[in-house]
Design a protein around this motif. Structure first.
Motif, PDB file in Angstrom:
ATOM      1  N   HIS A  24       0.826  -1.206   0.000  1.00  0.00           N
ATOM      2  CA  HIS A  24       0.000   0.000   0.000  1.00  0.00           C
ATOM      3  C   HIS A  24       0.859   1.255   0.000  1.00  0.00           C
ATOM      4  N   ASP A  25       1.933   1.258  -0.782  1.00  0.00           N
ATOM      5  CA  ASP A  25       2.744   2.445  -0.937  1.00  0.00           C
ATOM      6  C   ASP A  25       2.080   3.333  -1.973  1.00  0.00           C
ATOM      7  N   ARG A  26       1.778   4.554  -1.606  1.00  0.00           N
ATOM      8  CA  ARG A  26       1.012   5.443  -2.475  1.00  0.00           C
ATOM      9  C   ARG A  26       1.893   6.315  -3.365  1.00  0.00           C
ATOM     10  N   HIS A  27       3.194   6.155  -3.316  1.00  0.00           N
ATOM     11  CA  HIS A  27       4.081   7.008  -4.101  1.00  0.00           C
ATOM     12  C   HIS A  27       4.142   6.535  -5.552  1.00  0.00           C
ATOM     13  N   VAL A  28       4.127   7.490  -6.466  1.00  0.00           N
ATOM     14  CA  VAL A  28       4.334   7.207  -7.885  1.00  0.00           C
ATOM     15  C   VAL A  28       5.463   8.113  -8.375  1.00  0.00           C
ATOM     16  N   ALA A  29       6.180   7.636  -9.360  1.00  0.00           N
ATOM     17  CA  ALA A  29       7.246   8.431  -9.967  1.00  0.00           C
ATOM     18  C   ALA A  29       6.692   9.068 -11.225  1.00  0.00           C
ATOM     19  N   ALA A  30       6.792  10.386 -11.311  1.00  0.00           N
ATOM     20  CA  ALA A  30       6.303  11.119 -12.480  1.00  0.00           C
ATOM     21  C   ALA A  30       7.470  11.868 -13.110  1.00  0.00           C
ATOM     22  N   THR A  31       7.579  11.762 -14.432  1.00  0.00           N
ATOM     23  CA  THR A  31       8.615  12.492 -15.158  1.00  0.00           C
ATOM     24  C   THR A  31       7.997  13.152 -16.372  1.00  0.00           C
ATOM     25  N   ALA A  32       8.479  14.342 -16.697  1.00  0.00           N
ATOM     26  CA  ALA A  32       8.045  15.065 -17.894  1.00  0.00           C
ATOM     27  C   ALA A  32       9.252  15.232 -18.797  1.00  0.00           C
ATOM     28  N   HIS A  33       9.057  14.999 -20.113  1.00  0.00           N
ATOM     29  CA  HIS A  33      10.149  15.037 -21.082  1.00  0.00           C
ATOM     30  C   HIS A  33       9.791  15.966 -22.237  1.00  0.00           C
ATOM     31  N   THR A  34      10.814  16.587 -22.831  1.00  0.00           N
ATOM     32  CA  THR A  34      10.646  17.446 -23.997  1.00  0.00           C
ATOM     33  C   THR A  34      10.437  16.577 -25.234  1.00  0.00           C
ATOM     34  N   GLN A  67       6.563   2.116  -9.539  1.00  0.00           N
ATOM     35  CA  GLN A  67       7.701   1.263  -9.186  1.00  0.00           C
ATOM     36  C   GLN A  67       7.787   0.968  -7.699  1.00  0.00           C
ATOM     37  N   GLN A  68       7.172   1.768  -6.841  1.00  0.00           N
ATOM     38  CA  GLN A  68       7.226   1.525  -5.399  1.00  0.00           C
ATOM     39  C   GLN A  68       6.262   0.433  -4.967  1.00  0.00           C
ATOM     40  N   ASN A  69       5.260   0.172  -5.785  1.00  0.00           N
ATOM     41  CA  ASN A  69       4.164  -0.716  -5.412  1.00  0.00           C
ATOM     42  C   ASN A  69       4.200  -1.934  -6.327  1.00  0.00           C
ATOM     43  N   HIS A  70       5.138  -2.853  -6.105  1.00  0.00           N
ATOM     44  CA  HIS A  70       5.371  -3.972  -7.028  1.00  0.00           C
ATOM     45  C   HIS A  70       4.197  -4.933  -7.110  1.00  0.00           C
ATOM     46  N   PHE A  71       3.507  -5.190  -5.998  1.00  0.00           N
ATOM     47  CA  PHE A  71       2.458  -6.199  -5.985  1.00  0.00           C
ATOM     48  C   PHE A  71       1.085  -5.561  -5.870  1.00  0.00           C
ATOM     49  N   GLY A  72       0.886  -4.454  -6.535  1.00  0.00           N
ATOM     50  CA  GLY A  72      -0.401  -3.794  -6.477  1.00  0.00           C
ATOM     51  C   GLY A  72      -0.510  -2.750  -7.561  1.00  0.00           C
ATOM     52  N   SER A  73      -1.599  -2.031  -7.513  1.00  0.00           N
ATOM     53  CA  SER A  73      -1.822  -0.982  -8.486  1.00  0.00           C
ATOM     54  C   SER A  73      -2.342   0.254  -7.760  1.00  0.00           C
ATOM     55  N   VAL A  74      -2.216   1.390  -8.426  1.00  0.00           N
ATOM     56  CA  VAL A  74      -2.697   2.636  -7.856  1.00  0.00           C
ATOM     57  C   VAL A  74      -3.634   3.307  -8.852  1.00  0.00           C
TER      58      VAL A  74
END
Length: 185
Positions: A24-34, A67-74
């Protein structure tokens, strides 16, 4: 997620709504690219915001990773904002404005497609979940059926063994002989 941009300022914000699964890790990695693939900004939070100004036309890319939540979804809520600078408009700016509106229409169209695909995937997920539960209940029913029949058959085997011993013992049971009670030949 990709969008084509010729904006003055672009704002992307997100928030994790809920988590499903074992972790139940609620963190997501977000990146923006040109459009050339260069990193504009990144964040690894439950909620975040990336603001950047654009100078060139192209497809800007926002990537969300679980990537923080390997066995689940958000489930993530996304919000896009576009801010234009300068109230004055000349002929060149009107053409750019038309191009910007076309770009916004393209974003809206791609967002509708993504939403439609998400709806269909959610529907397939629900069907799979229903099938999984039906299979689980069938498995549990078969488990109970096998346990009851195994118990009943074990009792029948034990009882038949006891009855066989009883009748076998009676077969070889020789009555005691006395002077008055002698066996006949």
């Amino acid at each position: 997620m990709m969008w084509q941009g010729l904006f003055s300022l672009f704002n992307v914000s997100w928030q994790v709504q809920r988590t499903l699964g074992m972790s139940h890790d609620r963190h997501v990695a977000a990146t923006a690219h040109t459009p050339q693939g260069f990193l504009i900004d990144s964040s690894q939070n439950v909620r975040g915001q990336i603001n950047f100004s654009t100078k060139e036309t192209g497809f800007y890319q926002l990537c969300l990773k679980n990537q923080q939540n390997h066995f689940g979804s958000v489930q993530v809520y996304l919000n896009f904002g576009v801010f234009y600078e300068g109230p004055e408009m000349d002929h060149k700016q009107k053409n750019e404005r038309k191009q910007l509106n076309d770009t916004v229409d393209a974003i809206e169209e791609s967002t509708r497609k993504v939403q439609n695909n998400i709806f269909h995937m959610w529907r397939y997920y629900n069907f799979a979940r229903m099938r999984k539960m039906a299979d689980f209940f069938l498995l549990q029913s078969n488990y109970n059926y096998v346990n009851w029949w195994s118990t009943a058959q074990s009792l029948v085997i034990v009882l038949s063994g006891i009855l066989q011993l009883y009748f076998l013992k009676r077969l070889f049971n020789i009555p005691k002989t006395t002077d008055t009670k002698k066996p006949r030949c």
